[in-house]
Design an enzyme around this catalytic site. Sequence first.
Site, PDB file in Angstrom:
ATOM      1  N   CYS A 174       0.817  -1.228   0.000  1.00  0.00           N
ATOM      2  CA  CYS A 174       0.000   0.000   0.000  1.00  0.00           C
ATOM      3  C   CYS A 174       0.847   1.272   0.000  1.00  0.00           C
ATOM      4  O   CYS A 174       0.326   2.361  -0.261  1.00  0.00           O
ATOM      5  CB  CYS A 174      -0.937   0.011   1.196  1.00  0.00           C
ATOM      6  SG  CYS A 174      -1.910  -1.483   1.313  1.00  0.00           S
TER       7      CYS A 174
ATOM      8  N   HIS B  16      -3.607   6.822   2.899  1.00  0.00           N
ATOM      9  CA  HIS B  16      -4.017   5.539   2.328  1.00  0.00           C
ATOM     10  C   HIS B  16      -5.404   5.198   2.870  1.00  0.00           C
ATOM     11  O   HIS B  16      -5.682   5.378   4.054  1.00  0.00           O
ATOM     12  CB  HIS B  16      -3.005   4.459   2.720  1.00  0.00           C
ATOM     13  CG  HIS B  16      -3.454   3.083   2.373  1.00  0.00           C
ATOM     14  ND1 HIS B  16      -3.922   2.756   1.115  1.00  0.00           N
ATOM     15  CD2 HIS B  16      -3.528   1.946   3.102  1.00  0.00           C
ATOM     16  CE1 HIS B  16      -4.254   1.480   1.096  1.00  0.00           C
ATOM     17  NE2 HIS B  16      -4.030   0.966   2.293  1.00  0.00           N
TER      18      HIS B  16
ATOM     19  N   ASN C 273     -10.326  -0.496  -0.008  1.00  0.00           N
ATOM     20  CA  ASN C 273      -8.861  -0.400   0.038  1.00  0.00           C
ATOM     21  C   ASN C 273      -8.298  -0.867  -1.309  1.00  0.00           C
ATOM     22  O   ASN C 273      -8.390  -2.045  -1.647  1.00  0.00           O
ATOM     23  CB  ASN C 273      -8.360  -1.287   1.189  1.00  0.00           C
ATOM     24  CG  ASN C 273      -6.847  -1.263   1.340  1.00  0.00           C
ATOM     25  OD1 ASN C 273      -6.119  -0.800   0.466  1.00  0.00           O
ATOM     26  ND2 ASN C 273      -6.370  -1.788   2.453  1.00  0.00           N
TER      27      ASN C 273
HETATM   28  O1  UT7 Z   1      -3.970  -1.724   3.536  1.00  0.00           O
HETATM   29  C1  UT7 Z   1      -3.143  -2.449   4.379  1.00  0.00           C
HETATM   30  C2  UT7 Z   1      -3.404  -2.106   5.735  1.00  0.00           C
HETATM   31  N1  UT7 Z   1      -4.622  -2.739   6.172  1.00  0.00           N
HETATM   32  C3  UT7 Z   1      -5.247  -2.231   7.190  1.00  0.00           C
HETATM   33  O2  UT7 Z   1      -4.835  -1.198   7.652  1.00  0.00           O
HETATM   34  C4  UT7 Z   1      -6.414  -2.958   7.772  1.00  0.00           C
HETATM   35  C5  UT7 Z   1      -6.305  -2.907   9.271  1.00  0.00           C
HETATM   36  N2  UT7 Z   1      -7.343  -3.644   9.978  1.00  0.00           N
HETATM   37  C6  UT7 Z   1      -8.626  -3.261   9.969  1.00  0.00           C
HETATM   38  O3  UT7 Z   1      -9.009  -2.355   9.272  1.00  0.00           O
HETATM   39  C7  UT7 Z   1      -9.573  -3.961  10.918  1.00  0.00           C
HETATM   40  O4  UT7 Z   1      -8.826  -4.736  11.822  1.00  0.00           O
HETATM   41  C8  UT7 Z   1     -10.601  -4.859  10.197  1.00  0.00           C
HETATM   42  C9  UT7 Z   1     -11.621  -4.009   9.484  1.00  0.00           C
HETATM   43  C10 UT7 Z   1      -9.899  -5.782   9.225  1.00  0.00           C
HETATM   44  C11 UT7 Z   1     -11.356  -5.703  11.230  1.00  0.00           C
HETATM   45  O5  UT7 Z   1     -11.987  -4.859  12.180  1.00  0.00           O
HETATM   46  P1  UT7 Z   1     -11.817  -5.162  13.730  1.00  0.00           P
HETATM   47  O6  UT7 Z   1     -12.657  -4.204  14.448  1.00  0.00           O
HETATM   48  O7  UT7 Z   1     -10.351  -5.165  14.038  1.00  0.00           O
HETATM   49  O8  UT7 Z   1     -12.452  -6.575  13.853  1.00  0.00           O
HETATM   50  P2  UT7 Z   1     -11.795  -7.926  14.393  1.00  0.00           P
HETATM   51  O9  UT7 Z   1     -10.886  -8.508  13.356  1.00  0.00           O
HETATM   52  O10 UT7 Z   1     -11.243  -7.700  15.756  1.00  0.00           O
HETATM   53  O11 UT7 Z   1     -13.071  -8.824  14.500  1.00  0.00           O
HETATM   54  C12 UT7 Z   1     -14.154  -8.508  15.417  1.00  0.00           C
HETATM   55  C13 UT7 Z   1     -15.288  -9.469  15.163  1.00  0.00           C
HETATM   56  C14 UT7 Z   1     -14.838 -10.925  15.082  1.00  0.00           C
HETATM   57  O12 UT7 Z   1     -15.830 -11.739  15.670  1.00  0.00           O
HETATM   58  P3  UT7 Z   1     -15.622 -12.321  17.171  1.00  0.00           P
HETATM   59  O13 UT7 Z   1     -14.375 -13.145  17.091  1.00  0.00           O
HETATM   60  O14 UT7 Z   1     -15.470 -11.106  18.035  1.00  0.00           O
HETATM   61  O15 UT7 Z   1     -16.876 -13.089  17.386  1.00  0.00           O
HETATM   62  C15 UT7 Z   1     -14.789 -11.204  13.609  1.00  0.00           C
HETATM   63  O16 UT7 Z   1     -14.986 -12.564  13.288  1.00  0.00           O
HETATM   64  O17 UT7 Z   1     -15.881  -9.179  13.898  1.00  0.00           O
HETATM   65  C16 UT7 Z   1     -15.956 -10.378  13.140  1.00  0.00           C
HETATM   66  N3  UT7 Z   1     -15.855 -10.028  11.722  1.00  0.00           N
HETATM   67  C17 UT7 Z   1     -16.916  -9.747  10.952  1.00  0.00           C
HETATM   68  N4  UT7 Z   1     -18.214  -9.694  11.217  1.00  0.00           N
HETATM   69  C18 UT7 Z   1     -19.055  -9.380  10.219  1.00  0.00           C
HETATM   70  C19 UT7 Z   1     -14.722  -9.907  10.969  1.00  0.00           C
HETATM   71  N5  UT7 Z   1     -15.048  -9.577   9.715  1.00  0.00           N
HETATM   72  C20 UT7 Z   1     -16.395  -9.471   9.680  1.00  0.00           C
HETATM   73  C21 UT7 Z   1     -17.315  -9.147   8.674  1.00  0.00           C
HETATM   74  N6  UT7 Z   1     -18.618  -9.104   8.979  1.00  0.00           N
HETATM   75  N7  UT7 Z   1     -16.930  -8.858   7.416  1.00  0.00           N
END
Ligand code: UT7
Length: 328
Positions: A114, A255, A285
């Site tokens: 990125c 970004h 993204n």
């Molecule tokens: O471009 C390169 C750089 N990339 C980034 O900067 C991305 C950085 N990361 C992020 O933007 C975030 O971490 C995400 C958007 C990828 C995820 O958000 P989060 O708030 O960190 O969620 P999480 O991974 O901690 O997941 C929280 C919950 C989980 O469920 P449990 O384990 O708490 O029951 C996930 O399974 O959300 C669940 N989850 C979803 N639920 C519905 C993860 N993806 C989804 C989804 N829909 N698409």
Amino acid sequence: MKTGALIIGLGAALPSRRLTNQELEKLVDTSDEWITQRTGIKERRIVGPGESNSKLAVKAARQALERAGISPEELDLIIVGTLTPDYLMPSVAVLVQKELGAHRAGAFDLSATCSGFIYGLAVADQFVRVDPERKILVIGSEVLSKKVNWQDRTTCVLFGDGAGAAVVTGSYNENRGLLSAHLHADGSLWHLLTLKGCGSLYPPCGDELPLEEYYIRMQGREVFKNAVRAMETVALEALSANDLSPEDIDLVVPHQANIRIIEYLRERLGLPREKVFVNLHKYGNTSAASIPIALAEAQEEGRLNPGDLVLMVAFGGGFTWASALMRW
Ligand code: UT7
């Protein structure tokens, strides 16, 4: 006079096919509400038949060249930041060179995820500091939809396709152009964001690697924590290197990965919303393409004007992160 790189033309190309959060609800166990709240994304663009990384790159490049008033024959170099090239060989850059008819130009792809566009801009800057007459096309172009596992809700909702391009030349004016570029990397954290399959270690037909490793995999929360920290640090590094403070900035072009990361950066810099460019809700993204697409749109909206101080900040897999401060 040896001055830094100035962007004299911008272009962008997005596939016409829109993929909305509502459509994703039918593919994986997700919801528009979750995606909007946790990421800020409402829809993304996805390539259709006949579209490819190099075709998007060419379209963005043609627009940038036209706006710069430069013909392809005048180009000395083409740099394409990408992690999703059409082929492993040849590069996207040579396909762009051929299609544009940029006969004089050297061409290569640059792999910095990125941060690819800012890394490319920093390389171009070195060339124009030696010879300000050089004309360089810096492109960020991605087709991430082909590298996303459409059964993995933790990644498939995040990414989109698109390309952005910038024509760069020497500024001949000490008060305009690239003031600084700061590039960083930390390979010790490479395993947090990967696309392992189809490299030379795990060729396409091997059976040593689980199928999901042929797609983007990410430990989202860990990437998030590193991204917020790194983007703030590298933004402040750019300001401090130039004896400037956040209130001097006219526009931050970050970004576009997650609205919460962008908001964190905005709050840490103490800036109002109108000074931070966001188009993440429309495109998701797009990795190396996100900053040049955002720059092109910002200019179309009249938010990039001569004399403006523009701060670009990126973070991505590797990890790599970078900032570029430009007096427009
Ligand atoms: O471009 C390169 C750089 N990339 C980034 O900067 C991305 C950085 N990361 C992020 O933007 C975030 O971490 C995400 C958007 C990828 C995820 O958000 P989060 O708030 O960190 O969620 P999480 O991974 O901690 O997941 C929280 C919950 C989980 O469920 P449990 O384990 O708490 O029951 C996930 O399974 O959300 C669940 N989850 C979803 N639920 C519905 C993860 N993806 C989804 C989804 N829909 N698409």
